[in-house]
Design a protein around this motif. Structure first.
Motif, PDB file in Angstrom:
ATOM      1  N   ASN A  21       0.871  -1.176   0.000  1.00  0.00           N
ATOM      2  CA  ASN A  21       0.000   0.000   0.000  1.00  0.00           C
ATOM      3  C   ASN A  21       0.908   1.227   0.000  1.00  0.00           C
ATOM      4  N   ASP A  24       0.432   4.381   2.385  1.00  0.00           N
ATOM      5  CA  ASP A  24       0.961   4.395   3.747  1.00  0.00           C
ATOM      6  C   ASP A  24       2.348   5.030   3.812  1.00  0.00           C
ATOM      7  N   LYS A  64      -2.439  -2.565  -9.396  1.00  0.00           N
ATOM      8  CA  LYS A  64      -2.056  -1.833  -8.186  1.00  0.00           C
ATOM      9  C   LYS A  64      -2.632  -0.420  -8.210  1.00  0.00           C
ATOM     10  N   HIS A  68      -5.258   1.040  -5.420  1.00  0.00           N
ATOM     11  CA  HIS A  68      -5.041   2.287  -4.691  1.00  0.00           C
ATOM     12  C   HIS A  68      -6.177   3.290  -4.945  1.00  0.00           C
ATOM     13  N   ILE A  71      -8.720   2.327  -2.488  1.00  0.00           N
ATOM     14  CA  ILE A  71      -8.301   2.735  -1.137  1.00  0.00           C
ATOM     15  C   ILE A  71      -8.587   4.224  -0.944  1.00  0.00           C
TER      16      ILE A  71
END
Length: 162
Positions: A21, A24, A64, A68, A71
């Motif tokens: 991630n 982060d 990916k 994201h 997210i």
């Protein structure tokens, strides 16, 4: 030797693409605090351009990117300010594919972000990328050309529209 550099650790690199991630890593990007927001903040996922010549290598980077994107959708649910969340994918330049979080900030007069001459029909020549984009569910897609064909993707009813 033919001059090509052998990349070591690619198996681990691609494994990490599926689990890391990257958001982060950006502790300064606190979505609950508009003081930390940046003009047209964005994140690239294929820094080395591995996917430029092989869609097989590009696809995990795109996976990916959209993981994201989801997210960020969750993290923007409580934002009280205007924002735009979108992605731009270039026809053949995987290293330029990016996820964008754009907000109004005091010294920025360019909110909302707009691109002229966008259309609903694809401008992409990359069939594999076109197929990937068409398989994505829930995204609005706008196409254009600025040196290279591209697709702008966003979610309807999330942030400000295009």
């Amino acid at each position: 030797m033919n001059g090509l550099k052998k990349h070591r650790g690619l198996k681990r690199y691609y494994k990490n693409l599926a689990i890391e991630n990257d958001l982060d890593k950006f502790k300064w990007l606190d979505l609950d605090n508009s003081e930390t927001w940046r003009y047209d903040w964005h994140l690239h996922f294929d820094w080395y351009g591995y996917g430029n010549n092989s869609f097989k290598r590009r696809e995990p980077h795109l996976d990916k990117l959209f993981r994201h994107f989801n997210i960020l959708i969750d993290r923007t649910k409580n934002i009280k300010s205007d924002f735009q969340l979108y992605s731009i994918l270039l026809d053949f330049n995987s290293s330029s594919d990016a996820l964008f979080f754009h907000t109004p900030i005091p010294n920025n007069t360019q909110f909302l972000f707009k691109i002229s001459d966008l259309q609903l029909t694809t401008t992409l020549k990359n069939n594999e990328l076109n197929n990937y984009i068409n398989a994505l569910e829930g995204y609005e897609k706008l196409y254009g050309k600025a040196g290279e064909a591209f697709c702008l993707l966003f979610k309807k009813d999330l942030g400000q529209p295009f």
